[in-house]
Each structure stands twice: as C-alpha cells, then as structure tokens.
Design an enzyme around this catalytic site. Structure first.
Site, PDB file in Angstrom:
ATOM      1  N   ASP A 150       0.861  -1.187   0.000  1.00 51.60           N
ATOM      2  CA  ASP A 150       0.000   0.000   0.000  1.00 51.60           C
ATOM      3  C   ASP A 150       0.896   1.235   0.000  1.00 51.60           C
ATOM      4  O   ASP A 150       2.092   1.149  -0.222  1.00 51.60           O
ATOM      5  CB  ASP A 150      -0.927  -0.029   1.220  1.00 51.60           C
ATOM      6  CG  ASP A 150      -0.136  -0.079   2.521  1.00 51.60           C
ATOM      7  OD1 ASP A 150       0.289   0.992   3.000  1.00 51.60           O
ATOM      8  OD2 ASP A 150       0.059  -1.191   3.060  1.00 51.60           O
ATOM      9  N   HIS A 463       1.248  -8.996  -3.445  1.00 52.79           N
ATOM     10  CA  HIS A 463       0.289  -7.965  -3.028  1.00 52.79           C
ATOM     11  C   HIS A 463       1.056  -6.637  -3.002  1.00 52.79           C
ATOM     12  O   HIS A 463       1.642  -6.248  -1.998  1.00 52.79           O
ATOM     13  CB  HIS A 463      -0.288  -8.289  -1.650  1.00 52.79           C
ATOM     14  CG  HIS A 463      -1.345  -7.315  -1.217  1.00 52.79           C
ATOM     15  ND1 HIS A 463      -2.665  -7.428  -1.601  1.00 52.79           N
ATOM     16  CD2 HIS A 463      -1.269  -6.199  -0.450  1.00 52.79           C
ATOM     17  CE1 HIS A 463      -3.352  -6.425  -1.083  1.00 52.79           C
ATOM     18  NE2 HIS A 463      -2.530  -5.667  -0.380  1.00 52.79           N
ATOM     19  N   ASP A 508       0.713 -17.539  -4.231  1.00 56.97           N
ATOM     20  CA  ASP A 508       1.246 -16.469  -5.077  1.00 56.97           C
ATOM     21  C   ASP A 508       0.098 -15.795  -5.834  1.00 56.97           C
ATOM     22  O   ASP A 508      -0.052 -15.930  -7.039  1.00 56.97           O
ATOM     23  CB  ASP A 508       2.281 -17.032  -6.052  1.00 56.97           C
ATOM     24  CG  ASP A 508       2.859 -15.951  -6.961  1.00 56.97           C
ATOM     25  OD1 ASP A 508       2.876 -14.773  -6.536  1.00 56.97           O
ATOM     26  OD2 ASP A 508       3.280 -16.279  -8.089  1.00 56.97           O
ATOM     27  N   GLU A 517       2.280 -10.285   0.554  1.00 55.57           N
ATOM     28  CA  GLU A 517       2.582  -8.847   0.496  1.00 55.57           C
ATOM     29  C   GLU A 517       4.097  -8.662   0.518  1.00 55.57           C
ATOM     30  O   GLU A 517       4.861  -9.584   0.832  1.00 55.57           O
ATOM     31  CB  GLU A 517       1.932  -8.085   1.652  1.00 55.57           C
ATOM     32  CG  GLU A 517       2.024  -6.566   1.458  1.00 55.57           C
ATOM     33  CD  GLU A 517       1.131  -5.773   2.395  1.00 55.57           C
ATOM     34  OE1 GLU A 517       0.963  -4.560   2.140  1.00 55.57           O
ATOM     35  OE2 GLU A 517       0.612  -6.329   3.371  1.00 55.57           O
TER      36      GLU A 517
END
Length: 534
Positions: A150, A463, A508, A517
């Site tokens: 993120d 991720h 994955d 992530e």
C-alpha cells in the site's frame, strides 16, 4: 512441493551446496546441463519427517563439486531439478535488485524510465498532510518510501529498514561498491546511502519541530483499491499523533545516520544528530507514554506497539556510540535492566539493534553488561542453530514462526547468526545462513523463489499495488514476499490454505496479502544477509 528443490540462483563455487528431495533416502547424480555428463554421484542424507512442511524430506549435499557451470540434479527414481548455476557471482544481481527495490518504493517523485524501466510512474502524495486531531495544522512530509503493498509511510518500520541497510554498509562496505544507479548517483557516496537518505529526509519532516516528538505515520484514512497506482491515490493525507515508539526509533536511526554519514556529508550528519537529541529530549520528558493505537477513523496499518522500552534502549545505545556522552551510557545501562527481548530485530521489538550497537561500539563499555549481552547473543544464536539442525530445510524457523512476514523472521534470524559470528570472531554459522538463502530462493516447501524476478520459479503476483496496476506483465523486480503464514489472515488464505502445513501455507496471488505482500523491512534484512556473500 514435488521432487527436488534447489537454490534457483545457484551456488558459489566453494560454498555449501544443498538441495532438498521430498522423499526417502535415495541416490542422486549431479549432471552437466551443457553435455549431459554425470560429474558427481551421491546418496541423500538421512531422511527426516519435517514438522513445518508436513513432509518426509531428504537433504542432498554436493558441496565438494566446485567446477563453474550449469547443472541439474537427477534422483535415481528419475525426478530432476531445474537447472542451476555454480559460479562465483551467483548473488550479485539479486543483491543489487534487493537494494534497487527501495527506489521502486519511493514516494513523492517521478520514477523515470531511465532508472525504473518498464515500472516507471508519476509523482505521488505531494499534498501536505493534516495533523489528526488538529485539523487546522498541516505537515509537508513528502518523500520517503511506501511501506509495503500500500502507500502508507511509517516511522518505526522505516527505521528498521534503514538500520538494516546502514548495518550492512558498516559491516560489508565492499558489497556496495557497485552503482545501482540512482538519480543521485555521484561516484562519491555509495548508492545505499543515497537511498537511505531519501527515507531519512522524510523522517526528518515527520518530527514535530515544537516538541521534538515524532508523528507515528502518514497515510490516507483507508487503503485505496488493489490496482490503484501511486499517482492516482489522491485521498486526503493525515499524520497520526506522536508516539513514543516512533520517537525512540527516530532517535536511534538519526544517531546512527549521524555517525555513518559524517565522512560523506558532515552538514547532513549534524542535522541528524540535532534531530536525534531533540527526540531524546522528548523521550526524557515523557517517560511513560501510552502505546500507539489507530485514531478512530484511520483504518490503515496501525503498527501498534505497547512497549517502548526497546526503542528507548536502541536510541540510548546509538546516541552513546555516536557522541560518547555519559548521559546516554547511563540511560542505556538503566534501560538494560528492564525485561524485553534484547536480540529481536523486528519493527515491534528493536532491542537487538541496541545490543548490536553497544557491542560494536568503540566507546568505553561497562564490562559486566557487555559480557552479559555478548553471552546472551551467542546463546540466542546457539538456539537458532539447534533449530536449523532439526529442520528439514536447514533453517531456523519453528513451525509456529510461519506467521505474517515469516520471511522477515527467517532473514532477521540469519542476520543475527552472521552478527553473532562477527562479534564472536567465528564463522560457525555461515553454513547455516546459506541454507536460509537457499530457502529464500527456492529450496522450500512450495519450490518457489520468494523474490520477484529471480529464480526459475519466482513469485509473480505479489500484493503490491504498483505491480498490479501498472499494466506490466512482470511485477517490480527484487521484492521479497512475506512467505508462508499459518494464520490464514485474509479471505483467500482462509478459503485455500486452511489446514496446510505451516511452511506450505502460501499463495502467489495478489489477494493473499497475509502471505504474499511485500515490505521495505522484509527487503532490508535480505540485503544485509546477501551482502555477506557478495
């Protein structure tokens, strides 16, 4: 896992060369890929029921073969491995990519094609951030690294990542002689320090210039959708309130930076030390401070931490090592009397950095305390080594340590083993650390390399929002995946991984953020560990 798993990067000529076969004891051959010649024959070592993977596995050892080339292993039952290299420079490109990954994590600037290649994108998150709880005040804290998949930026985890990189530079300066390159590359200061400075400059902007305390994090109120590119994440930015853990980490890393950067940029080093001392003053004025919790309307990563003694301990150690001032030495000795983990290297438990700093310091030390800390370090390393010798893949993770970010735990422990060797004047653990590297690059229960872009079967769907949203088939290279997580803490994992053995609880896929992530502080110990071998 089926068949044989190997280090998909390959093996250095004179290093330990091991692979793992999923099955009972059996003979094997090492075969030249070039001409099909059998160059080595052997028997697997004793088979083992491996608790972490839930499999019976046997170890192959072909360390005695040192001739450079491309090879594969074939078992007597016909199964064979992927081809792999034996050579002197099998880790160099991966080491470079693991470091370059921090450039790809940069926030607040254009990632230009000249440096970013296919993974270029526009500048992002440049608007000043609202101080949560004081809507009239804003902080212009642009820059730094996105923390993970993120776009949040967090002082504590960032300090851990920079500490790993600066420690790697202090211990292995020759590993960073090669240019990455970066926009700042100048042929004078090593690129690892240019990259760390990008994060350190952001941290300096996160310090409250009135009190010396440090804001905990800078994020939007909630995460954007999974395919949002950084420049398209335009929600309002907020800095969360000051925390003691962030302020302690800040004081520690700024004092460390002041020491490391002094011979390259004395003015910057001085600004780091001034900032560290101001943060320390805040800590002394707030001896008991509540642990950080997310404000009610912020639902981004919390990085909550109830205990700040370990961060204060690290800060005191670094300030003493950098300045030699008795007040910091006294504070360190006092903090050392408290009960907390003094050998952990995680973002929540920073005590190991304080211990390492004190033991590596050239300053006068309290003999009894130094001896106690050294003995504790060697004891901890001995415990990790004992786990390695019982594990089917030769690594130091217990079954219950396959948690969110298990690859960070793996690499932190490999770091600790190398530092124990360094401070003990031995090479006792080097062979064990190699198995940790072998594991990271494919010798594991799922037979995948956990680093994007490296190995014959690397992860391809981390991720990581930029890798998902950029329209490029391959993910950003050099990113370390979190790895197996028996906690099944996302919807995909709950549906597909429940009941899997700890070391096999991995997927994955972008959706499995609790296993796949990426973060800056999973890459940073990987850089440290590979630095030892390049």
């Amino acid at each position: 896992m089926m068949g044989i798993t190997i280090n998909q990067l390959g093996y250095r000529n004179k290093d330990t060369k091991t692979a793992v076969f999923a099955g009972e004891n059996e003979g094997f051959k090492l075969i030249s890929q070039e001409n099909g010649e059998v160059v080595w024959e052997g028997e697997t070592l004793i088979s083992l029921d491996d608790a972490a993977s839930g499999m019976t596995v046997s170890k192959l050892d072909f360390s005695e073969w040192q001739q450079p080339g491309t090879y594969y292993v074939k078992m007597n039952n016909g199964s064979q491995s992927e081809p792999f290299l034996i050579g002197e420079e099998v880790y160099e490109e991966a080491h470079q990519a693991l470091l370059k990954a921090f450039y790809y994590f940069r926030c607040g600037m254009d990632l230009e094609e000249q440096y970013a290649g296919d993974w270029k994108h526009g500048k992002c998150h440049l608007t000043p951030a609202i101080v949560y709880g004081d809507e009239t005040r804003k902080v212009d804290a642009w820059g730094g690294w996105h923390d993970a998949g993120d776009y949040g930026k967090y002082v504590g985890p960032g300090a851990k990542a920079v500490a790993d990189l600066l420690l790697a530079f202090e211990c292995y300066p020759k590993a960073f002689a090669r240019m990455v390159p970066l926009p700042e590359t100048d042929g004078v200061m090593p690129d690892v320090l240019h990259e760390c400075r990008y994060e350190l400059d952001w941290m300096l902007r996160m310090q409250d210039n009135k009190s010396g305390g440090v804001f905990h994090k800078l994020t939007t109120l909630r995460f954007p959708s999974a395919d949002t590119m950084p420049e398209d994440d335009t929600e309002e930015l907020y800095v969360s309130p000051i925390s003691a853990t962030a302020t302690g980490c800040f004081a520690g890393i700024m004092a460390m930076a002041a020491r490391v950067y002094d011979r390259f940029d004395a003015a910057f080093a001085s600004s780091c030390l001034i900032a560290a001392e101001a943060a320390w003053e805040w800590l002394t004025l707030h001896p008991e401070y509540p642990g950080f919790r997310n404000p009610s309307s912020i639902v981004t990563g919390e990085y909550g931490d109830k205990l700040d003694t370990d961060e204060r301990y690290w800060a005191a150690a670094e300030l003493y090592r950098t300045t030699g001032e008795a007040r910091y030495h006294e504070a360190f000795q006092q903090l050392a009397e408290f009960s907390f983990d003094k050998y952990e290297l995680g973002w929540a438990d920073m005590g190991g950095y304080g211990t390492i700093s004190y033991l590596m310091s050239e300053r006068e030390r309290e003999a009894g305390l130094a001896e106690q800390l050294q003995a504790g370090l060697q004891e901890e390393a001995g415990k990790l080594a004992a786990v390695c010798r019982q594990d089917g893949f030769g690594i130091s993770l217990l079954p219950e340590q396959y948690i969110w970010g298990s690859n960070m735990v793996l690499l932190n422990q490999a770091m600790l083993l190398l530092i124990a060797d360094r401070l003990g004047g031995t090479t006792a653990y080097e062979r064990l650390v190699l198995d940790h590297i072998h594991y990271l690059f494919g010798m594991n229960a799922v037979g995948m390399s956990y680093v994007t872009g490296f190995g014959s079967k690397p992860i391809r769907h981390p991720h990581h929002r930029p890798s998902e949203g950029d329209g490029v088939d391959e993910p950003v290279p050099g990113l370390v995946s979190g790895g197996p997580n028996v906690g099944v803490q996302d919807e995909y994992a709950r549906e597909h991984l429940t009941g899997k053995a700890p070391a096999a609880a991995f997927a994955d896929v972008m959706e499995s953020y609790s296993t796949n992530e990426v973060t800056i502080y999973w890459n940073s110990p990987a850089v440290f560990v590979l630095s030892h071998f390049v």
